[in-house]
Write a protein that holds these residues in place. Structure first.
Motif, PDB file in Angstrom:
ATOM      1  N   LEU A 163      11.920 -10.474  -4.501  1.00 54.98           N
ATOM      2  CA  LEU A 163      11.675 -11.458  -3.451  1.00 54.98           C
ATOM      3  C   LEU A 163      11.484 -10.779  -2.100  1.00 54.98           C
ATOM      4  N   ALA A 164      12.298  -9.750  -1.830  1.00 56.14           N
ATOM      5  CA  ALA A 164      12.179  -9.035  -0.561  1.00 56.14           C
ATOM      6  C   ALA A 164      10.812  -8.371  -0.445  1.00 56.14           C
ATOM      7  N   THR A 165      10.355  -7.769  -1.516  1.00 60.78           N
ATOM      8  CA  THR A 165       9.045  -7.104  -1.503  1.00 60.78           C
ATOM      9  C   THR A 165       7.933  -8.098  -1.224  1.00 60.78           C
ATOM     10  N   ARG A 166       8.003  -9.263  -1.861  1.00 53.38           N
ATOM     11  CA  ARG A 166       6.966 -10.276  -1.644  1.00 53.38           C
ATOM     12  C   ARG A 166       7.012 -10.800  -0.205  1.00 53.38           C
ATOM     13  N   MET A 167       8.207 -10.997   0.336  1.00 50.10           N
ATOM     14  CA  MET A 167       8.296 -11.495   1.709  1.00 50.10           C
ATOM     15  C   MET A 167       7.775 -10.471   2.704  1.00 50.10           C
ATOM     16  N   LYS A 168       8.020  -9.197   2.458  1.00 47.42           N
ATOM     17  CA  LYS A 168       7.485  -8.157   3.345  1.00 47.42           C
ATOM     18  C   LYS A 168       5.959  -8.138   3.305  1.00 47.42           C
ATOM     19  N   LEU A 169       5.384  -8.386   2.152  1.00 51.58           N
ATOM     20  CA  LEU A 169       3.936  -8.499   2.060  1.00 51.58           C
ATOM     21  C   LEU A 169       3.431  -9.693   2.864  1.00 51.58           C
ATOM     22  N   PHE A 170       4.080 -10.847   2.683  1.00 47.94           N
ATOM     23  CA  PHE A 170       3.606 -12.062   3.341  1.00 47.94           C
ATOM     24  C   PHE A 170       3.710 -11.968   4.860  1.00 47.94           C
ATOM     25  N   ARG A 171       4.679 -11.212   5.389  1.00 50.28           N
ATOM     26  CA  ARG A 171       4.837 -11.179   6.848  1.00 50.28           C
ATOM     27  C   ARG A 171       3.770 -10.322   7.526  1.00 50.28           C
ATOM     28  N   SER A 172       3.050  -9.503   6.768  1.00 51.67           N
ATOM     29  CA  SER A 172       2.082  -8.596   7.374  1.00 51.67           C
ATOM     30  C   SER A 172       0.767  -8.600   6.596  1.00 51.67           C
ATOM     31  N   HIS A 173       0.132  -9.775   6.567  1.00 53.34           N
ATOM     32  CA  HIS A 173      -1.232  -9.933   6.048  1.00 53.34           C
ATOM     33  C   HIS A 173      -1.372  -9.692   4.547  1.00 53.34           C
ATOM     34  N   GLY A 174      -0.265  -9.536   3.825  1.00 49.86           N
ATOM     35  CA  GLY A 174      -0.361  -9.224   2.403  1.00 49.86           C
ATOM     36  C   GLY A 174      -0.805  -7.805   2.145  1.00 49.86           C
ATOM     37  N   MET A 175      -0.644  -6.921   3.157  1.00 49.08           N
ATOM     38  CA  MET A 175      -1.137  -5.546   3.043  1.00 49.08           C
ATOM     39  C   MET A 175      -0.005  -4.596   2.666  1.00 49.08           C
ATOM     40  N   THR A 176      -0.375  -3.527   1.971  1.00 52.77           N
ATOM     41  CA  THR A 176       0.617  -2.524   1.577  1.00 52.77           C
ATOM     42  C   THR A 176      -0.004  -1.133   1.579  1.00 52.77           C
ATOM     43  N   ARG A 177       0.847  -0.151   1.830  1.00 54.35           N
ATOM     44  CA  ARG A 177       0.491   1.259   1.642  1.00 54.35           C
ATOM     45  C   ARG A 177       1.287   1.872   0.492  1.00 54.35           C
ATOM     46  N   ASP A 178       2.026   1.039  -0.222  1.00 50.12           N
ATOM     47  CA  ASP A 178       2.852   1.507  -1.329  1.00 50.12           C
ATOM     48  C   ASP A 178       1.976   1.667  -2.575  1.00 50.12           C
ATOM     49  N   PRO A 179       1.802   2.897  -3.083  1.00 49.23           N
ATOM     50  CA  PRO A 179       0.948   3.095  -4.266  1.00 49.23           C
ATOM     51  C   PRO A 179       1.382   2.257  -5.466  1.00 49.23           C
ATOM     52  N   ALA A 180       2.688   1.964  -5.549  1.00 49.99           N
ATOM     53  CA  ALA A 180       3.182   1.188  -6.684  1.00 49.99           C
ATOM     54  C   ALA A 180       2.662  -0.242  -6.663  1.00 49.99           C
ATOM     55  N   LEU A 181       2.249  -0.719  -5.489  1.00 51.17           N
ATOM     56  CA  LEU A 181       1.763  -2.096  -5.377  1.00 51.17           C
ATOM     57  C   LEU A 181       0.242  -2.180  -5.312  1.00 51.17           C
ATOM     58  N   MET A 182      -0.422  -1.034  -5.189  1.00 54.24           N
ATOM     59  CA  MET A 182      -1.876  -1.036  -5.069  1.00 54.24           C
ATOM     60  C   MET A 182      -2.552  -1.198  -6.428  1.00 54.24           C
TER      61      MET A 182
END
Length: 382
Positions: A205-224
């Motif tokens: 849940l924390a990971t999803r909320m961190k995505l939602f707070r910043s445009h749904g963007m990530t630099r984490d290779p595990a999520l790409m």
């Protein structure tokens, strides 16, 4: 004018913000994570996600829990509209559960009855938002037990309850709610100017909320989804928002957090004195639960003579007492009436509202000012 609530900003708070202004980062720097870590440590939550408002926190909490079209969210009418609007942002349906006539929080017995009926109809909620009105948690033990039985997720809207406790644990610890939400508006216990935070024990849940707070963007290779192309590379993997908290806000909040216990203790001193000063007047105060230690964001009273509420309110304002009313029941707002809600749907919330007045409550309220508040109230009630 003596306001119903106001911030307490110290020289140390100001210096913390000035230090950020002299730093390399005004946003997306090290202070927001430091504030998150400090709040997580204070509450016992594993994860904390800071955002620009509690409304944003409620929205992304609902998204993280998968709330969407065809789903239902239930909350109480006696709350700020954001507790219900977060469902509509997700395309879900809103339902309400009436309040307990004494605690002015969600009536757990009414929730149980409504859940049994909803199960029979095949219309159970996916999320229940339990609001900690005025800083006091509702009967979260029962809410959590009902969640286990009926399969819904629990968000505690603890916007009023930073520094409060329930069942001997800090509000936000995650024992009784999947996600807890705090507000840092200036009239709340701790302020960041505007701001909010969502806390959870669940890493997913924390990971999803961190995505939602910043445009749904990530630099984490595990999520790409594609191969990483270099140090500049990021991917948008969700449809997110810009709900970020600035470094300036986080610096103020982190500094204020160091005085949290002091703030709550002072509010309890003021509340205890109010109880003595108001004794014998024709009004009720919020009944406390044995399991709950309120953060006392608000000091609300309910007048016995509801027909005089407007008269008393106006008289207090004329005497320089900045009273307010918390809350107009959400289901009576024009937008919600257009959704089909009507007066009489939730009689306890409506009865509370008819006599409700919020008296001043903030750490810098002196005894002399408090005497002025109660003196004006006595005069208005004659």
């Amino acid at each position: 004018m003596i306001p119903y609530g106001r911030q307490n900003v110290s020289p140390e708070d100001i210096q913390a913000v000035v230090d950020v202004l002299h730093s390399d980062f005004l946003t997306q720097g090290p202070v927001v994570p430091a504030f998150e870590q400090a709040m997580a440590a204070r509450t016992g939550a594993r994860h904390a996600v800071a955002v620009n408002s509690a409304t944003s926190a409620l929205h992304m909490a609902c998204r993280a829990l998968g709330l969407g079209p065809g789903d239902r969210l239930w909350t109480v009418p006696n709350t700020f509209v954001a507790s219900a609007n977060c469902a509509l942002y997700c395309g879900a349906e809103v339902g309400f559960v009436d309040i307990d006539p004494d605690t002015w929080n969600m009536d757990a017995s009414a929730l149980a009855l409504r859940l049994a009926d909803a199960e029979h109809q095949g219309r159970l909620p996916k999320v229940v938002v339990a609001v900690a009105f005025a800083g006091q948690s509702c009967d979260m033990r029962t809410v959590r037990a009902l969640a286990g039985r009926y399969g819904f997720a629990v968000i505690e809207d603890a916007s009023h309850a930073v520094g409060g406790a329930y069942a001997g644990r800090p509000v936000g610890c995650g024992e009784f709610a999947d996600i807890s939400v705090f507000s840092f508006h200036p009239v709340k216990i701790v302020t960041t100017g505007e701001g909010g935070m969502a806390l959870t024990q669940d890493e997913r849940l924390a990971t999803r909320m961190k995505l939602f707070r910043s445009h749904g963007m990530t630099r984490d290779p595990a999520l790409m989804e594609g191969p990483e192309e270099g140090g500049w590379y990021y991917e948008q993997v969700e449809l997110g928002y810009n709900y970020r908290m600035t470094e300036l806000q986080a610096a103020l909040g982190l500094s204020q957090l160091g005085r949290l216990e002091q703030f709550v203790a002072r509010r309890h001193q003021i509340a205890s004195r109010y109880a003595g000063l108001l004794d014998g007047l024709p009004l009720d105060t919020q009944q406390t639960l044995a399991d709950a230690h309120s953060a006392l964001h608000l000091y609300a009273v309910r007048l016995h003579d509801t027909q005089r509420r407007r008269q008393v309110f106006d008289a207090l304002r004329a005497d320089g007492i900045g009273v307010n009313v918390h809350y107009i029941p959400v289901h009576l707002q024009p937008y919600y009436r257009r959704l089909g809600f009507r007066r009489g749907d939730f009689p306890n919330a409506e009865a509370y509202y008819a006599g409700a007045i919020t008296l001043p409550m903030y750490p810098d309220l002196t005894e002399a000012l408090q005497d002025q508040v109660v003196g004006a109230l006595r005069k208005a009630l004659r």
